[in-house]
Motif scaffolding. Sequence first.
Motif, PDB file in Angstrom:
ATOM      1  N   MET A   9       0.848  -1.188   0.000  1.00  0.00           N
ATOM      2  CA  MET A   9       0.000   0.000   0.000  1.00  0.00           C
ATOM      3  C   MET A   9       0.882   1.235   0.000  1.00  0.00           C
ATOM      4  O   MET A   9       1.228   1.744   1.035  1.00  0.00           O
ATOM      5  CB  MET A   9      -0.913  -0.046   1.225  1.00  0.00           C
ATOM      6  N   ALA A  10       1.223   1.683  -1.132  1.00  0.00           N
ATOM      7  CA  ALA A  10       2.067   2.876  -1.218  1.00  0.00           C
ATOM      8  C   ALA A  10       1.240   4.117  -0.960  1.00  0.00           C
ATOM      9  O   ALA A  10       0.088   4.199  -1.344  1.00  0.00           O
ATOM     10  CB  ALA A  10       2.702   2.970  -2.593  1.00  0.00           C
TER      11      ALA A  10
ATOM     12  N   ILE B 179     -10.348   9.358   1.647  1.00  0.00           N
ATOM     13  CA  ILE B 179     -10.795   8.081   1.090  1.00  0.00           C
ATOM     14  C   ILE B 179      -9.694   7.459   0.241  1.00  0.00           C
ATOM     15  O   ILE B 179      -9.393   6.273   0.330  1.00  0.00           O
ATOM     16  CB  ILE B 179     -12.075   8.276   0.259  1.00  0.00           C
ATOM     17  N   LYS B 180      -9.063   8.306  -0.548  1.00  0.00           N
ATOM     18  CA  LYS B 180      -8.017   7.808  -1.424  1.00  0.00           C
ATOM     19  C   LYS B 180      -6.775   7.397  -0.633  1.00  0.00           C
ATOM     20  O   LYS B 180      -6.222   6.319  -0.809  1.00  0.00           O
ATOM     21  CB  LYS B 180      -7.659   8.902  -2.434  1.00  0.00           C
ATOM     22  N   ARG B 181      -6.352   8.279   0.268  1.00  0.00           N
ATOM     23  CA  ARG B 181      -5.106   8.041   0.987  1.00  0.00           C
ATOM     24  C   ARG B 181      -5.189   6.888   1.972  1.00  0.00           C
ATOM     25  O   ARG B 181      -4.183   6.233   2.267  1.00  0.00           O
ATOM     26  CB  ARG B 181      -4.684   9.312   1.728  1.00  0.00           C
ATOM     27  N   SER B 182      -6.371   6.662   2.505  1.00  0.00           N
ATOM     28  CA  SER B 182      -6.506   5.582   3.482  1.00  0.00           C
ATOM     29  C   SER B 182      -6.668   4.227   2.797  1.00  0.00           C
ATOM     30  O   SER B 182      -6.642   3.195   3.464  1.00  0.00           O
ATOM     31  CB  SER B 182      -7.706   5.847   4.389  1.00  0.00           C
ATOM     32  N   GLY B 183      -6.848   4.237   1.494  1.00  0.00           N
ATOM     33  CA  GLY B 183      -6.963   2.970   0.773  1.00  0.00           C
ATOM     34  C   GLY B 183      -8.339   2.345   0.849  1.00  0.00           C
ATOM     35  O   GLY B 183      -8.496   1.135   0.740  1.00  0.00           O
ATOM     36  N   MET B 184      -9.362   3.171   1.036  1.00  0.00           N
ATOM     37  CA  MET B 184     -10.718   2.625   1.111  1.00  0.00           C
ATOM     38  C   MET B 184     -11.328   2.423  -0.259  1.00  0.00           C
ATOM     39  O   MET B 184     -11.994   1.424  -0.516  1.00  0.00           O
ATOM     40  CB  MET B 184     -11.616   3.581   1.890  1.00  0.00           C
ATOM     41  N   MET B 185     -11.140   3.420  -1.139  1.00  0.00           N
ATOM     42  CA  MET B 185     -11.844   3.383  -2.408  1.00  0.00           C
ATOM     43  C   MET B 185     -11.037   4.130  -3.455  1.00  0.00           C
ATOM     44  O   MET B 185     -10.331   5.089  -3.147  1.00  0.00           O
ATOM     45  CB  MET B 185     -13.217   4.048  -2.225  1.00  0.00           C
ATOM     46  N   ASP B 186     -11.119   3.664  -4.697  1.00  0.00           N
ATOM     47  CA  ASP B 186     -10.447   4.316  -5.820  1.00  0.00           C
ATOM     48  C   ASP B 186     -11.459   4.659  -6.901  1.00  0.00           C
ATOM     49  O   ASP B 186     -12.514   4.032  -6.988  1.00  0.00           O
ATOM     50  CB  ASP B 186      -9.425   3.357  -6.458  1.00  0.00           C
ATOM     51  N   ASN B 187     -11.093   5.609  -7.738  1.00  0.00           N
ATOM     52  CA  ASN B 187     -11.893   5.815  -8.944  1.00  0.00           C
ATOM     53  C   ASN B 187     -11.712   4.619  -9.863  1.00  0.00           C
ATOM     54  O   ASN B 187     -10.793   3.830  -9.681  1.00  0.00           O
ATOM     55  CB  ASN B 187     -11.448   7.090  -9.658  1.00  0.00           C
TER      56      ASN B 187
ATOM     57  N   LYS C 154     -11.758  -1.000  -2.304  1.00  0.00           N
ATOM     58  CA  LYS C 154     -10.495  -1.682  -2.018  1.00  0.00           C
ATOM     59  C   LYS C 154     -10.558  -2.487  -0.710  1.00  0.00           C
ATOM     60  O   LYS C 154     -11.457  -2.283   0.098  1.00  0.00           O
ATOM     61  CB  LYS C 154      -9.367  -0.637  -1.969  1.00  0.00           C
ATOM     62  N   PRO C 155      -9.588  -3.380  -0.514  1.00  0.00           N
ATOM     63  CA  PRO C 155      -9.656  -4.304   0.623  1.00  0.00           C
ATOM     64  C   PRO C 155      -9.883  -3.640   1.979  1.00  0.00           C
ATOM     65  O   PRO C 155     -10.654  -4.150   2.791  1.00  0.00           O
ATOM     66  CB  PRO C 155      -8.303  -5.014   0.585  1.00  0.00           C
TER      67      PRO C 155
ATOM     68  N   GLY D  77     -13.082  -4.537   3.955  1.00  0.00           N
ATOM     69  CA  GLY D  77     -12.972  -5.199   5.251  1.00  0.00           C
ATOM     70  C   GLY D  77     -13.896  -4.560   6.277  1.00  0.00           C
ATOM     71  O   GLY D  77     -14.521  -5.258   7.089  1.00  0.00           O
ATOM     72  N   LEU D  78     -13.998  -3.261   6.231  1.00  0.00           N
ATOM     73  CA  LEU D  78     -14.933  -2.549   7.104  1.00  0.00           C
ATOM     74  C   LEU D  78     -16.368  -2.972   6.783  1.00  0.00           C
ATOM     75  O   LEU D  78     -17.161  -3.283   7.667  1.00  0.00           O
ATOM     76  CB  LEU D  78     -14.765  -1.035   6.918  1.00  0.00           C
ATOM     77  N   TRP D  79     -16.674  -3.002   5.497  1.00  0.00           N
ATOM     78  CA  TRP D  79     -18.024  -3.371   5.055  1.00  0.00           C
ATOM     79  C   TRP D  79     -18.376  -4.783   5.507  1.00  0.00           C
ATOM     80  O   TRP D  79     -19.489  -5.054   5.960  1.00  0.00           O
ATOM     81  CB  TRP D  79     -18.084  -3.253   3.518  1.00  0.00           C
ATOM     82  N   GLU D  80     -17.426  -5.708   5.414  1.00  0.00           N
ATOM     83  CA  GLU D  80     -17.694  -7.090   5.848  1.00  0.00           C
ATOM     84  C   GLU D  80     -18.065  -7.149   7.322  1.00  0.00           C
ATOM     85  O   GLU D  80     -18.971  -7.883   7.713  1.00  0.00           O
ATOM     86  CB  GLU D  80     -16.464  -7.968   5.586  1.00  0.00           C
ATOM     87  N   ASN D  81     -17.347  -6.382   8.140  1.00  0.00           N
ATOM     88  CA  ASN D  81     -17.677  -6.377   9.565  1.00  0.00           C
ATOM     89  C   ASN D  81     -19.052  -5.766   9.814  1.00  0.00           C
ATOM     90  O   ASN D  81     -19.813  -6.231  10.659  1.00  0.00           O
ATOM     91  CB  ASN D  81     -16.612  -5.604  10.355  1.00  0.00           C
ATOM     92  N   MET D  82     -19.355  -4.718   9.060  1.00  0.00           N
ATOM     93  CA  MET D  82     -20.674  -4.085   9.193  1.00  0.00           C
ATOM     94  C   MET D  82     -21.771  -5.065   8.774  1.00  0.00           C
ATOM     95  O   MET D  82     -22.790  -5.208   9.456  1.00  0.00           O
ATOM     96  CB  MET D  82     -20.735  -2.818   8.334  1.00  0.00           C
ATOM     97  N   GLN D  83     -21.541  -5.724   7.650  1.00  0.00           N
ATOM     98  CA  GLN D  83     -22.511  -6.708   7.156  1.00  0.00           C
ATOM     99  C   GLN D  83     -22.820  -7.749   8.216  1.00  0.00           C
ATOM    100  O   GLN D  83     -23.977  -8.076   8.478  1.00  0.00           O
ATOM    101  CB  GLN D  83     -21.924  -7.450   5.948  1.00  0.00           C
ATOM    102  N   ARG D  84     -21.761  -8.293   8.805  1.00  0.00           N
ATOM    103  CA  ARG D  84     -21.924  -9.377   9.776  1.00  0.00           C
ATOM    104  C   ARG D  84     -22.770  -8.918  10.951  1.00  0.00           C
ATOM    105  O   ARG D  84     -23.717  -9.592  11.361  1.00  0.00           O
ATOM    106  CB  ARG D  84     -20.527  -9.811  10.251  1.00  0.00           C
TER     107      ARG D  84
END
Length: 483
Positions: free
Chosen positions: A1-2, A25-33, A43-44, A48-55
């Motif tokens: 994750m550069a 959003i971009k810098r934290s690696g959550m989502m890209d265009n 992005k992962p 990963g946050l979404w998966e925990n929320m889903q559960r």
Amino acid sequence: MASNFIDEPVDVDDDQFDQWYVDVIKRSGMMDNSPVAGCRVFKPYGYGLWENMQRRLDDRFKETGVENAYFPLFIPESMLAKEAEHIEGFAPEVAWVTMGGNRQLEERLAIRPSSESIICPIFAEWVQSYRDLPILINQWCSVVRWEERPRSFLRTREFLWQEGHTAHATADEAEERALQMIDVYNDFYINELAIPSVMGRKSDSERFAGALRTYTLEAMMRGKKWALQSCTSHNLGDHFGKSFNIQFLAPSGEREFAWNTSWGLSWRAIGAIIMIHGDQSGLQMPPRVAPVQAVVVPIWRTDEAKTQVFEASGQIERALKAAGVRVKVDRDAEHTPGWKFNEWELKGVPVRIEVGPRDVAAGQAVLARRDNRTKEAVPLDGLAGRVQALLDDIHTALFERALDFQRENSAIVRTYDALKERIAANAGFSYIFWDGDPATEEKIKQETKATIRCIPLHENEEEGPDLFTGKPVRGRVLIDRAY
RNA sequence: CGGGGAGUGGCGCAGUCUGGUAGCGCACACGGCUGGGGGCCGUGUGGUCGCAGGUUCAAAUCCUGUCUCCCCGACCA
């Protein structure tokens, strides 16, 4: 994750809030265009946050008797068009499939903007008797709405969500279910995401297309203090039952139409997390759904020290995992500790654990809180327990901070001039007494761009004069601009 | 759809006005010193300037056309 984030800390001032949102959003690696306009790559770290929320949310649904299923992505145009208000509401933003391979389709297919019109006709096939009811179904999927101005998480052309759909034998039961689900969402927001909001009912003009009543949670974002509709729960009445012919034989022997609800929460909730908890250093993940709850940063100079701190780090990792804490050890040798501190703060990890030679010698580790930057040295024995306690403390602190912010920026407004002033100043939530006249609602919207976010459900019995007519009315409505 | 801005190594930018064959920071590779809040030095890899056409001895730079993206507005759970 550069990361190229080395210049200056992200800014979270009012006038730069929108840019901060895009950057973090971009810098934290959550989502890209993505190459597709209006669509994003999830992005992962964000996923990963979404998966925990889903559960966590899925567990709550199941406790109320809901089961998961899956329905088709495509909806034949004739079906989408059956409920008049529904198609009228969605028509401007539906994406259509007109070709199948090389052939023109006989009937074009809508890519679902919401699934009432494909699920309800299927429910109709499932129901013969009142004994077949209620039907309590949820699906996790994506839907497509051709938005003109996309914003990550808040309004993308394709977005992830869940949509629950139920069918009931009586109007009362449907109303009860719609209210039950808005309560479930509220509990989820408070206890998992640490987000307070205002629960209420939408005015007729803001109601879901085709619904009898729409319930909502409206949360206040930082920055411009605009509202964000954080989820939705609809009592669809018998509109869809009648349009799609969901009929059953009641105990009386009469043939009756079913009563429906639908309710949804999307990845927009992540937008709320970002805009409510974030600060000048980046994200702040609510501890209970954070993809990484604690990050261990080993600090060493010599090879000998490296061996020691790595061993201690591994020990901490095992202890935390055994205690059910989502932990990551950052063993990267390329970056300095300081670089890692900033990087993990940008990503919003609630607790950082520093382990250096000094700590190894003392049989301890240093715990640093993301929310208030305090540090404490804790003995390795019992470290896991302390981390768990900190995660709970941070959850509470985040919630309190958000609630204080919402309260400090809410006010009852008694004149239209004062309302206009507050909205123009991005002052936050305004409560007004309103007699329900759609004309004044429209006037406010046209002149201020703010809308009635909801008619609050609770603690709202006070009487006061309507903002325009002065006639006494019971209860206030919440007004603000919205994302 | 209206207004504004931008397309130049992976990312962020300068260079364009005044044509002369592309530069900086970060990232990346290697070596060394470092390491408790984004450390430093050295040596390197990597682009022909969104696309098409034109002017010219010569085009990132001038002209024409075209595509895309971003921001503001309109619209929108």
